[in-house]
Design a protein around this motif. Structure first.
Motif, mmCIF file in Angstrom:
data_model
loop_
_atom_site.group_PDB
_atom_site.id
_atom_site.type_symbol
_atom_site.label_atom_id
_atom_site.label_comp_id
_atom_site.label_asym_id
_atom_site.label_seq_id
_atom_site.Cartn_x
_atom_site.Cartn_y
_atom_site.Cartn_z
ATOM 1 N N LEU A 231 6.396 72.076 140.522
ATOM 2 C CA LEU A 231 5.789 73.238 139.890
ATOM 3 C C LEU A 231 4.271 73.163 140.081
ATOM 4 O O LEU A 231 3.721 72.117 140.454
ATOM 5 C CB LEU A 231 6.125 73.297 138.404
ATOM 6 N N LEU A 232 3.600 74.276 139.816
ATOM 7 C CA LEU A 232 2.175 74.373 140.096
ATOM 8 C C LEU A 232 1.351 73.334 139.345
ATOM 9 O O LEU A 232 0.357 72.825 139.863
ATOM 10 C CB LEU A 232 1.675 75.782 139.740
ATOM 11 N N GLU A 233 1.771 72.987 138.125
ATOM 12 C CA GLU A 233 1.021 72.011 137.335
ATOM 13 C C GLU A 233 1.167 70.592 137.855
ATOM 14 O O GLU A 233 0.500 69.683 137.373
ATOM 15 C CB GLU A 233 1.472 72.061 135.869
ATOM 16 N N GLY A 234 2.065 70.389 138.839
ATOM 17 C CA GLY A 234 2.287 69.054 139.382
ATOM 18 C C GLY A 234 3.481 68.350 138.784
ATOM 19 O O GLY A 234 3.776 67.207 139.145
ATOM 20 N N SER A 235 4.195 68.995 137.870
ATOM 21 C CA SER A 235 5.399 68.401 137.298
ATOM 22 C C SER A 235 6.603 68.697 138.187
ATOM 23 O O SER A 235 6.555 69.559 139.070
ATOM 24 C CB SER A 235 5.651 68.936 135.883
ATOM 25 N N VAL A 236 7.687 67.970 137.951
ATOM 26 C CA VAL A 236 8.934 68.146 138.705
ATOM 27 C C VAL A 236 10.050 68.409 137.699
ATOM 28 O O VAL A 236 10.298 67.599 136.798
ATOM 29 C CB VAL A 236 9.257 66.897 139.549
ATOM 30 N N ARG A 237 10.732 69.541 137.839
ATOM 31 C CA ARG A 237 11.746 69.947 136.877
ATOM 32 C C ARG A 237 12.864 70.706 137.581
ATOM 33 O O ARG A 237 12.745 71.041 138.758
ATOM 34 C CB ARG A 237 11.131 70.835 135.781
ATOM 35 N N TYR A 238 13.928 70.999 136.814
ATOM 36 C CA TYR A 238 14.971 71.890 137.319
ATOM 37 C C TYR A 238 15.668 72.548 136.138
ATOM 38 O O TYR A 238 15.797 71.962 135.067
ATOM 39 C CB TYR A 238 15.965 71.154 138.222
ATOM 40 N N PRO A 239 16.115 73.804 136.299
ATOM 41 C CA PRO A 239 16.720 74.557 135.200
ATOM 42 C C PRO A 239 18.241 74.448 135.212
ATOM 43 O O PRO A 239 18.885 74.641 136.243
ATOM 44 C CB PRO A 239 16.270 75.994 135.489
ATOM 45 N N VAL A 240 18.818 74.163 134.068
ATOM 46 C CA VAL A 240 20.271 74.049 133.944
ATOM 47 C C VAL A 240 20.741 75.043 132.891
ATOM 48 O O VAL A 240 20.388 74.925 131.716
ATOM 49 C CB VAL A 240 20.691 72.623 133.564
ATOM 50 N N LEU A 241 21.532 75.998 133.310
ATOM 51 C CA LEU A 241 22.075 76.986 132.386
ATOM 52 C C LEU A 241 23.453 76.564 131.894
ATOM 53 O O LEU A 241 23.799 76.736 130.727
ATOM 54 C CB LEU A 241 22.157 78.349 133.072
ATOM 55 N N THR A 242 24.245 75.977 132.801
ATOM 56 C CA THR A 242 25.571 75.468 132.452
ATOM 57 C C THR A 242 25.558 73.953 132.631
ATOM 58 O O THR A 242 25.570 73.453 133.770
ATOM 59 C CB THR A 242 26.659 76.088 133.348
ATOM 60 N N ALA A 243 25.475 73.223 131.539
ATOM 61 C CA ALA A 243 25.406 71.763 131.612
ATOM 62 C C ALA A 243 26.697 71.207 132.209
ATOM 63 O O ALA A 243 27.796 71.625 131.854
ATOM 64 C CB ALA A 243 25.164 71.182 130.227
ATOM 65 N N ARG A 244 26.569 70.254 133.131
ATOM 66 C CA ARG A 244 27.712 69.654 133.802
ATOM 67 C C ARG A 244 27.324 68.279 134.321
ATOM 68 O O ARG A 244 26.134 67.979 134.498
ATOM 69 C CB ARG A 244 28.194 70.547 134.944
ATOM 70 N N ALA A 245 28.324 67.455 134.564
ATOM 71 C CA ALA A 245 28.095 66.057 134.918
ATOM 72 C C ALA A 245 27.215 65.877 136.151
ATOM 73 O O ALA A 245 26.296 65.057 136.139
ATOM 74 C CB ALA A 245 29.435 65.352 135.099
ATOM 75 N N PRO A 246 27.435 66.604 137.263
ATOM 76 C CA PRO A 246 26.595 66.368 138.442
ATOM 77 C C PRO A 246 25.170 66.906 138.299
ATOM 78 O O PRO A 246 24.373 66.737 139.213
ATOM 79 C CB PRO A 246 27.331 67.139 139.557
ATOM 80 N N CYS A 247 24.863 67.538 137.178
ATOM 81 C CA CYS A 247 23.573 68.210 137.030
ATOM 82 C C CYS A 247 22.845 67.700 135.790
ATOM 83 O O CYS A 247 22.421 68.485 134.938
ATOM 84 C CB CYS A 247 23.798 69.719 136.940
ATOM 85 N N GLY A 248 22.721 66.381 135.690
ATOM 86 C CA GLY A 248 21.982 65.790 134.583
ATOM 87 C C GLY A 248 22.811 65.487 133.356
ATOM 88 O O GLY A 248 22.278 65.136 132.306
ATOM 89 N N GLY A 249 24.144 65.604 133.447
ATOM 90 C CA GLY A 249 24.996 65.293 132.305
ATOM 91 C C GLY A 249 25.438 66.525 131.554
ATOM 92 O O GLY A 249 25.047 67.649 131.850
ATOM 93 N N ARG A 250 26.247 66.309 130.565
ATOM 94 C CA ARG A 250 26.844 67.412 129.813
ATOM 95 C C ARG A 250 26.116 67.675 128.496
ATOM 96 O O ARG A 250 26.718 68.073 127.516
ATOM 97 C CB ARG A 250 28.318 67.111 129.543
ATOM 98 N N GLY A 251 24.815 67.446 128.473
ATOM 99 C CA GLY A 251 24.045 67.724 127.267
ATOM 100 C C GLY A 251 23.763 69.206 127.116
ATOM 101 O O GLY A 251 24.466 70.067 127.652
#
Length: 371
Positions: A231-251
């Motif tokens: 992102l422009l500020e220099g951070s690294v992120r990703y958006p998860v709308l439907t939580a699932r195991a291959p995408c950062g867990g089921r939180g």
């Protein structure tokens, strides 16, 4: 010795009574009764006592001095790329002599870039933005800034500062563009960009690196993506709308963060942001190679569209085409506003991708962009 002159009161209440009330609020009554007398404490507590007492009565604390700038009615100003927009800054009264300085607060650091300085009669612009900026001057107390031909990089925070000796003051406003965020990775695969390469890649696709606020809004509008991006500020992120195991867990759903990253060494994808187009995107059918796609667009007085062009046409013009077409980066994509079974198979609107086929593969049409 009493702390107050005889008869001194506020709203009919003596200063000593006020001090006792504040001491009680502060939990000092036992101390006063034991070793410290009310007159001794008055010299320390009386200023704070009157401020606290006035607040309890609903009165405003005394103002530190004259304020000339009126607070803006709206602190966030919405606009689109290519538009002319006004950032309001108005004086309630004119100081004897003053200057107004407009500047842009650069994201990710503490630097401010000057745009324009005026003394109410004459104005001087600075930098590329200053060349497109002018004072509105709707009346003699108007110090509002007008920006013509708004660009993607114009989005951000601005400061209108009144320079008036020791009484300087300022108001801050945010210019926010209507736009769309899209994830981007090159033909080599995911996680190829350091921060500076990601920034350049977005610019090459008619965009710029998205801010966290833009990514957050895109997430609320349905963006769900498992790959992390700069992102422009220099951070690294990703958006998860439907939580699932291959995408950062089921939180819980949300914007997942990778924390601080090294801008030169660490490599991820990019989240780009683009806004409305001044031109338009159209589809040319056929079974074309990438070079033939470029030729087909040139014959029509256009160029092969960039990824940002296609996303902007999908977002703002409702472009819906169930046919894969070449784009300038060598990818093949198509935009869908009305999902249907034989058009990508996904239930939500969006821009679908076939990845990066071989440039010599004659199997797709092309999307062209014309100003």
């Amino acid at each position: 010795m009493d702390c107050s002159p005889p008869g001194s009161s506020v709203h009919g209440i003596s200063q000593a009574s006020i001090l006792e009330w504040v001491a009680n609020r502060a939990g000092l009554t036992p101390i006063m009764q034991g070793r410290i007398s009310l007159p001794t404490l008055c010299h320390f507590l009386l200023p704070w006592a009157f401020i606290t007492f006035h607040r309890a009565l609903g009165d405003q604390a005394p103002h530190p001095g004259p304020h000339y700038l009126l607070p803006p009615i709206h602190e966030v100003i919405h606009s689109r790329r290519g538009a002319t927009t006004t950032l309001p800054c108005v004086l309630g009264a004119p100081p004897p002599s003053y200057k107004v300085r407009w500047s842009k607060v650069e994201p990710g650091d503490l630097r401010e870039t000057p745009i324009l300085i005026t003394n109410g009669l004459h104005a001087r612009g600075y930098g590329s933005l200053g060349g497109r900026a002018r004072m509105r001057r709707g009346h003699r107390l108007d110090a509002s800034l007008v920006i013509a031909g708004v660009r993607l990089e114009d989005e951000g925070r601005y400061r209108c500062e009144l320079i008036n000796g020791i009484e300087d003051e300022s108001v801050a406003l945010t210019l926010r563009l209507e736009g769309v965020v899209f994830p981007y990775q090159p033909s080599r695969g995911r996680y190829q960009f350091n921060y500076y390469e990601a920034k350049q890649a977005c610019e090459e696709q008619d965009g710029r690196l998205a801010t966290y606020a833009q990514l957050y809004q895109a997430w609320t509008e349905g963006l769900d993506w498992c790959n992390a991006g700069w992102l422009l500020e220099g951070s690294v992120r990703y958006p998860v709308l439907t939580a699932r195991a291959p995408c950062g867990g089921r939180g819980r759903p949300g914007i997942r963060s990778y924390g601080p990253r090294d801008r030169k060494r660490d490599r991820y994808d990019a989240f780009c942001f683009t806004s409305a187009l001044s031109g338009h995107v159209f589809f040319v059918p056929g079974r074309l190679t990438l070079s033939e796609a470029h030729a087909a667009c040139r014959r029509r007085g256009a160029m092969v569209a960039k990824v940002g062009h296609l996303y902007a046409a999908w977002k703002f013009s409702g472009l819906d085409q169930c046919d894969g077409g070449w784009l300038a980066d060598g990818s093949v994509r198509f935009p869908i506003t009305t999902p249907r079974p034989l058009c990508g198979g996904l239930p939500d609107p969006g821009v679908r991708s076939f990845g990066f086929p071989r440039p010599q593969q004659a199997a797709y049409g092309t999307y062209c962009y014309s100003d």
